[in-house]
Design an enzyme around this catalytic site. Structure first.
Site, short mmCIF file in Angstrom:
data_model
loop_
_atom_site.label_atom_id
_atom_site.label_comp_id
_atom_site.label_asym_id
_atom_site.label_seq_id
_atom_site.Cartn_x
_atom_site.Cartn_y
_atom_site.Cartn_z
N GLU A 277 0.82 -1.22 0.00
CA GLU A 277 0.00 0.00 0.00
C GLU A 277 0.84 1.26 0.00
OE1 GLU A 277 -3.72 -1.80 2.61
OE2 GLU A 277 -2.32 -0.45 3.63
N GLY A 279 2.17 4.95 -0.53
CA GLY A 279 1.70 6.29 -0.84
C GLY A 279 2.91 7.15 -1.15
N ARG A 280 3.61 7.49 -0.07
CA ARG A 280 4.77 8.39 -0.17
C ARG A 280 5.79 7.96 -1.23
NH1 ARG A 280 5.85 11.41 4.20
NH2 ARG A 280 4.85 9.85 5.50
N ARG A 316 3.32 19.68 6.70
CA ARG A 316 4.17 18.67 7.34
C ARG A 316 5.24 19.24 8.27
NH1 ARG A 316 7.18 15.60 4.91
NH2 ARG A 316 6.76 13.75 6.16
N CYS A 348 -0.84 33.67 10.23
CA CYS A 348 -0.71 34.23 11.58
C CYS A 348 -0.63 33.13 12.62
CB CYS A 348 -1.89 35.14 11.87
SG CYS A 348 -1.91 36.48 10.71
N GLU A 349 0.53 32.52 12.71
CA GLU A 349 0.72 31.33 13.54
C GLU A 349 2.23 31.10 13.58
OE1 GLU A 349 -1.21 28.28 15.48
OE2 GLU A 349 -2.46 29.10 13.90
N TYR A 377 1.10 13.86 1.01
CA TYR A 377 0.64 14.46 2.27
C TYR A 377 0.89 15.96 2.31
CZ TYR A 377 0.73 9.50 3.30
OH TYR A 377 0.55 8.15 3.23
N1 LLP Z 1 -1.64 1.94 4.41
C1 LLP Z 1 -2.14 2.42 5.55
C2 LLP Z 1 -3.05 1.58 6.35
C3 LLP Z 1 -1.78 3.71 6.00
O1 LLP Z 1 -2.27 4.17 7.16
C4 LLP Z 1 -0.89 4.49 5.22
C5 LLP Z 1 -0.50 5.84 5.65
C6 LLP Z 1 -0.41 3.95 4.02
C7 LLP Z 1 -0.79 2.67 3.66
C8 LLP Z 1 0.56 4.68 3.14
O2 LLP Z 1 1.77 4.88 3.78
P1 LLP Z 1 3.03 5.51 3.00
O3 LLP Z 1 3.49 4.52 1.98
O4 LLP Z 1 2.56 6.78 2.36
O5 LLP Z 1 4.02 5.77 4.05
N2 LLP Z 1 0.63 12.67 7.10
C9 LLP Z 1 1.84 11.96 7.38
C10 LLP Z 1 1.78 10.53 6.87
C11 LLP Z 1 0.62 9.76 7.41
C12 LLP Z 1 0.58 8.35 6.87
C13 LLP Z 1 -0.72 7.71 7.19
N3 LLP Z 1 -0.87 6.35 6.75
C14 LLP Z 1 2.98 12.72 6.74
O6 LLP Z 1 2.76 13.86 6.34
O7 LLP Z 1 4.12 12.26 6.70
#
Ligand code: LLP
Length: 420
Positions: A277, A279-280, A316, A348-349, A377
């Protein structure tokens, strides 16, 4: 080969296009700028890594929900990981195959689970009440829901506590002690749900692949136990979480190939289909937030570069002190003094900073300044705080700059009050 690079003339380029030139043609500043080719290359890295395994790459839509990007990833063969009914609606609009989609979350509501059940997406079971809600949704729709059990493997991902999810104090997943309760409950709901796999997600920004291996060893052990109870499990979902090189120091971090290679033999030994899964690691490094310098100021010993971008567009750094690399897009004037600056926005923070203590040449008013690795993100977490409307997005596609999202406008904001 990476999409953003400084050429010998001191200008920043995105796939051969000068970022300075993109700024001049953009609707407004700040804006997000992506490389479509880099998205493809990042996906290809997973595709190559997964050769020889049955697999689903479920892109975590929460990282970036631009519809054009989703359509592109779907076209490359991606599935999707969803955490809300709206993310599922968007995935369907982008043409994702619902049978390659996974619905995750610790607080899924029945209404959204009904949508998931209607479309045949995989659903991860997170808790006792979540199981009840999934069963309720299955009864409403009259279809059997394929489920995975989200197990909290209690592995320390060695990351910032805000992005750690698979350790014992986390709100996500079920604990080992409860496994047998869940298996019995799932057996009693055999008309409503079918247990097809096990899931874990350790956290995000993970830069040591051994952590994934440790988790996979535990998970395969759970899968053996579950199979011994008579369930025909097919899927091991090891979640997302692979980190990227935010610091730009040249250190080589593990790539998708390294991650998959640490779990490959385990997956093959149990004849499983691997779900991941990311994302990043698919989207973060494909994008910059492009800003304009409003001015430079000094307060005592502290120097600030004030830009038009802020925590509203990119939270972030403010939210968890995350480091994202910052640089100017054009060569600085020959007499520009190099100093240590905080790069801040107009909000303003006091938490409104994009970077602290950065060595940069003193920029001219109006100069372009980018925050790197802004594909994940960042836009998806943008707010309209201080009525900073959400920025437009562009990508470079085969040498041309194409708008892939309009900037949000003040007129759209005031419409929320129409007719009230
Ligand atoms: N699967 C699940 C169940 C998750 O909770 C997440 C991310 C992913 C996959 C994807 O993870 P990745 O490959 O993107 O690391 N807002 C934070 C990151 C929060 C991630 C939440 N869960 C940031 O700005 O770094």
């Amino acid at each position: 080969h990476h999409c953003f690079s400084k050429s010998a003339d001191g200008y920043l380029y995105c796939e051969g296009v000068r970022v300075q030139d993109v700024m001049e043609g953009a609707e407004r500043s700040p804006f997000y700028l992506y490389s479509k080719a880099q998205i493809t290359r990042n996906f290809d890295a997973y595709r190559e890594a997964l050769e020889g395994l049955r697999s689903i790459v479920g892109y975590a839509i929460k990282a970036n929900n631009n519809l054009k990007i989703l359509e592109h990833l779907r076209g490359l063969g991606c599935g999707a990981v969803l955490v809300s009914g709206n993310e599922l609606r968007l995935a369907l609009r982008a043409g994702f195959d619902p049978t390659r989609c996974i619905f995750n979350g610790n607080g899924k509501i029945v209404e959204d689970l009904v949508l998931a059940a209607e479309n045949g997406v995989f659903v991860n079971v997170d808790s006792e009440f979540d199981l009840e809600n999934i069963v309720t949704a299955a009864r409403v729709v009259g279809k059997k829901v394929p489920v995975l059990l989200r197990i909290n493997p209690d592995v320390d991902p060695q990351v910032h506590p805000y992005v750690a999810t698979g350790n014992k104090t986390s709100k996500f997943g079920i604990r080992n002690e409860n496994l047998h309760w869940f298996l019995n409950a799932i057996k009693s709901y055999s008309n409503e749900i079918k247990l097809v796999g096990a899931h874990c997600h350790l956290g995000s920004t993970i830069t040591k692949v051994d952590i994934f291996r440790d988790a996979a060893v535990l998970m395969v052990n759970y899968i053996d136990q579950i199979r011994a109870q008579g369930f025909e499990l097919e899927y091991l979902n090891i979640g997302g979480g692979l980190g990227i090189d935010y610091y730009h120091t040249g250190t080589v971090l593990p790539a998708p190939m390294d991650l998959i290679n640490t779990v490959r033999e385990l997956v093959l030994s149990r004849d499983l289909t691997l779900i991941i899964e990311p994302g990043r690691s698919l989207i973060a490094n494909t994008c910059c937030l492009v800003n304009r310098v409003t001015g430079v100021k000094t307060n005592g010993t502290k120097k600030f570069i004030v830009i038009d971008g802020s925590m509203a567009e990119l939270i972030r750094p403010s939210l968890h002190g995350a480091y994202q690399h910052i640089e100017l897009v054009s060569p600085s004037l020959p007499d520009a003094e190099v100093s240590t600056f905080d790069v801040v926005g107009p909000v303003c923070e006091s938490a409104d900073f994009l970077g602290k203590d950065r060595e940069l040449p003193t920029p001219a008013k109006g100069a372009g300044l980018v925050v790197h690795d802004a594909g994940a993100y960042c836009m998806s977490m943008a707010s309209t705080y201080n009525l900073k409307m959400r920025p437009p997005e562009y990508w470079v596609d085969n040498g041309s700059v194409v708008k892939i999202r309009h900037g949000e406008t003040f007129e759209e904001f005031v419409k929320f009050f129409d007719g009230l």
